[in-house]
Design a protein around this motif. Structure first.
Motif, PDB file in Angstrom:
ATOM      1  N   ARG A  44       0.836  -1.202   0.000  1.00 39.54           N
ATOM      2  CA  ARG A  44       0.000   0.000   0.000  1.00 39.54           C
ATOM      3  C   ARG A  44       0.871   1.252   0.000  1.00 39.54           C
ATOM      4  O   ARG A  44       1.991   1.246   0.473  1.00 39.54           O
ATOM      5  N   ILE A  45       0.286   2.334  -0.532  1.00 34.24           N
ATOM      6  CA  ILE A  45       0.978   3.614  -0.619  1.00 34.24           C
ATOM      7  C   ILE A  45       0.326   4.596   0.342  1.00 34.24           C
ATOM      8  O   ILE A  45      -0.894   4.690   0.418  1.00 34.24           O
ATOM      9  N   GLY A  46       1.141   5.337   1.060  1.00 35.30           N
ATOM     10  CA  GLY A  46       0.670   6.401   1.929  1.00 35.30           C
ATOM     11  C   GLY A  46       1.353   7.703   1.535  1.00 35.30           C
ATOM     12  O   GLY A  46       2.149   7.743   0.591  1.00 35.30           O
ATOM     13  N   SER A  47       1.043   8.764   2.263  1.00 35.65           N
ATOM     14  CA  SER A  47       1.689  10.054   1.998  1.00 35.65           C
ATOM     15  C   SER A  47       1.822  10.816   3.308  1.00 35.65           C
ATOM     16  O   SER A  47       1.037  10.620   4.240  1.00 35.65           O
ATOM     17  N   LYS A  48       2.832  11.654   3.358  1.00 32.34           N
ATOM     18  CA  LYS A  48       3.024  12.517   4.525  1.00 32.34           C
ATOM     19  C   LYS A  48       3.613  13.837   4.065  1.00 32.34           C
ATOM     20  O   LYS A  48       4.074  13.973   2.934  1.00 32.34           O
ATOM     21  N   TRP A  49       3.559  14.818   4.973  1.00 28.92           N
ATOM     22  CA  TRP A  49       4.156  16.109   4.669  1.00 28.92           C
ATOM     23  C   TRP A  49       5.676  15.962   4.656  1.00 28.92           C
ATOM     24  O   TRP A  49       6.242  15.154   5.388  1.00 28.92           O
ATOM     25  N   MET A  50       6.321  16.786   3.851  1.00 28.88           N
ATOM     26  CA  MET A  50       7.787  16.804   3.820  1.00 28.88           C
ATOM     27  C   MET A  50       8.271  17.829   4.846  1.00 28.88           C
ATOM     28  O   MET A  50       7.983  19.015   4.711  1.00 28.88           O
ATOM     29  N   GLU A  51       8.971  17.366   5.855  1.00 26.88           N
ATOM     30  CA  GLU A  51       9.416  18.243   6.945  1.00 26.88           C
ATOM     31  C   GLU A  51      10.262  19.411   6.445  1.00 26.88           C
ATOM     32  O   GLU A  51      10.179  20.515   6.970  1.00 26.88           O
ATOM     33  N   GLU A  52      11.065  19.184   5.411  1.00 23.57           N
ATOM     34  CA  GLU A  52      11.970  20.231   4.936  1.00 23.57           C
ATOM     35  C   GLU A  52      11.265  21.388   4.230  1.00 23.57           C
ATOM     36  O   GLU A  52      11.887  22.431   4.003  1.00 23.57           O
ATOM     37  N   ILE A  53       9.993  21.240   3.901  1.00 23.68           N
ATOM     38  CA  ILE A  53       9.272  22.355   3.270  1.00 23.68           C
ATOM     39  C   ILE A  53       8.045  22.789   4.081  1.00 23.68           C
ATOM     40  O   ILE A  53       7.154  23.459   3.559  1.00 23.68           O
ATOM     41  N   MET A  54       8.017  22.419   5.348  1.00 26.51           N
ATOM     42  CA  MET A  54       6.907  22.828   6.216  1.00 26.51           C
ATOM     43  C   MET A  54       6.935  24.342   6.389  1.00 26.51           C
ATOM     44  O   MET A  54       8.014  24.946   6.476  1.00 26.51           O
ATOM     45  N   PRO A  55       5.746  24.973   6.462  1.00 24.83           N
ATOM     46  CA  PRO A  55       5.733  26.420   6.685  1.00 24.83           C
ATOM     47  C   PRO A  55       6.241  26.759   8.084  1.00 24.83           C
ATOM     48  O   PRO A  55       6.091  25.976   9.023  1.00 24.83           O
ATOM     49  N   GLU A  56       6.835  27.926   8.182  1.00 24.45           N
ATOM     50  CA  GLU A  56       7.346  28.390   9.467  1.00 24.45           C
ATOM     51  C   GLU A  56       6.177  28.807  10.359  1.00 24.45           C
ATOM     52  O   GLU A  56       5.229  29.444   9.896  1.00 24.45           O
ATOM     53  N   THR A  57       6.251  28.429  11.622  1.00 26.60           N
ATOM     54  CA  THR A  57       5.180  28.776  12.563  1.00 26.60           C
ATOM     55  C   THR A  57       5.733  29.590  13.722  1.00 26.60           C
ATOM     56  O   THR A  57       6.923  29.561  14.004  1.00 26.60           O
ATOM     57  N   GLY A  58       4.814  30.287  14.393  1.00 27.77           N
ATOM     58  CA  GLY A  58       5.157  30.976  15.624  1.00 27.77           C
ATOM     59  C   GLY A  58       5.119  29.996  16.779  1.00 27.77           C
ATOM     60  O   GLY A  58       4.947  28.790  16.593  1.00 27.77           O
ATOM     61  N   LYS A  59       5.236  30.516  17.968  1.00 23.21           N
ATOM     62  CA  LYS A  59       5.264  29.688  19.169  1.00 23.21           C
ATOM     63  C   LYS A  59       3.914  28.983  19.365  1.00 23.21           C
ATOM     64  O   LYS A  59       2.865  29.613  19.321  1.00 23.21           O
ATOM     65  N   PRO A  60       3.937  27.648  19.603  1.00 19.87           N
ATOM     66  CA  PRO A  60       2.674  26.943  19.837  1.00 19.87           C
ATOM     67  C   PRO A  60       2.036  27.346  21.164  1.00 19.87           C
ATOM     68  O   PRO A  60       2.730  27.655  22.129  1.00 19.87           O
TER      69      PRO A  60
END
Length: 188
Positions: free
Chosen positions: A13-29
């Motif tokens: 089976r094939i899955g998908s996930k976000w690529m960590e190296e192109i995640m948008p920058e976020t402020g403090k959680p």
């Protein structure tokens, strides 16, 4: 631009996930809640943000939860992300202040594009990440979800600027619910 990393599992089976190296920058959680086990409403202080939370089912492969992303008033143009552990299914549907959305057609059904089936990694506790990206240029919001780091689902909602979220659950507890503002992007 939506880029995914494809995953192939031992059973083919094939899955998908976000690529960590192109995640948008976020402020403090910021923690919205340590635990959500019933219907709860939270404000969305920013138009673009990331939600992260852990899902803990009361019973294995049982229960469902949803988050309705709503405008300031009413339900018009709203969007619900719903995950059903019983059916191992995720979908985007119309958001509601009062109830779960009905079933949407899946990618495997003719004319369907709002649901995915055969979710992976949801037979025990797992993490969900959701990015809500409002864009004046697009005239609405993109809502992008990553489920258990193994499947992704995205929806565009014209004329939606998310101002509040209604979390609802049935047989599922959401823990460590955190929100982080997305840092401004030059493309907006």
């Amino acid at each position: 631009l939506v880029i995914r990393e494809l995953l192939q599992f031992p059973d083919g089976r094939i899955g998908s996930k976000w690529m960590e190296e192109i995640m948008p920058e976020t402020g403090k959680p910021r923690t919205l809640a340590a635990k959500v086990a019933e219907t709860t409403t939270f404000p969305a202080d920013n138009k673009s943000f990331m939600l992260v939370f852990d899902v803990h089912p009361a019973e294995v492969k049982k229960g469902k939860f949803a988050i309705s992303f709503l405008p300031e008033n009413g339900e018009q143009h709203s969007c619900e992300l719903q995950i059903s552990l019983d059916e191992r299914r995720a979908q985007f549907g119309p958001g509601s202040l009062n109830h779960f959305a009905g079933p949407e057609k899946s990618l495997q059904q003719a004319g369907g594009a709002h649901a995915i089936e055969n979710l992976l990694g949801v037979d025990k506790s797992f993490t969900v990440r959701v990015i809500v990206r409002s864009s004046d240029k697009l005239g609405g919001s993109l809502i992008d979800a990553e489920i258990a780091g193994q499947r992704t689902l995205i929806s565009y909602r014209q004329n939606l600027t998310v101002r509040k979220m209604v979390f609802r659950s049935d047989g599922v507890e959401l823990k460590n619910v955190q929100i982080s503002p997305l840092k401004a992007a030059k493309a907006d």
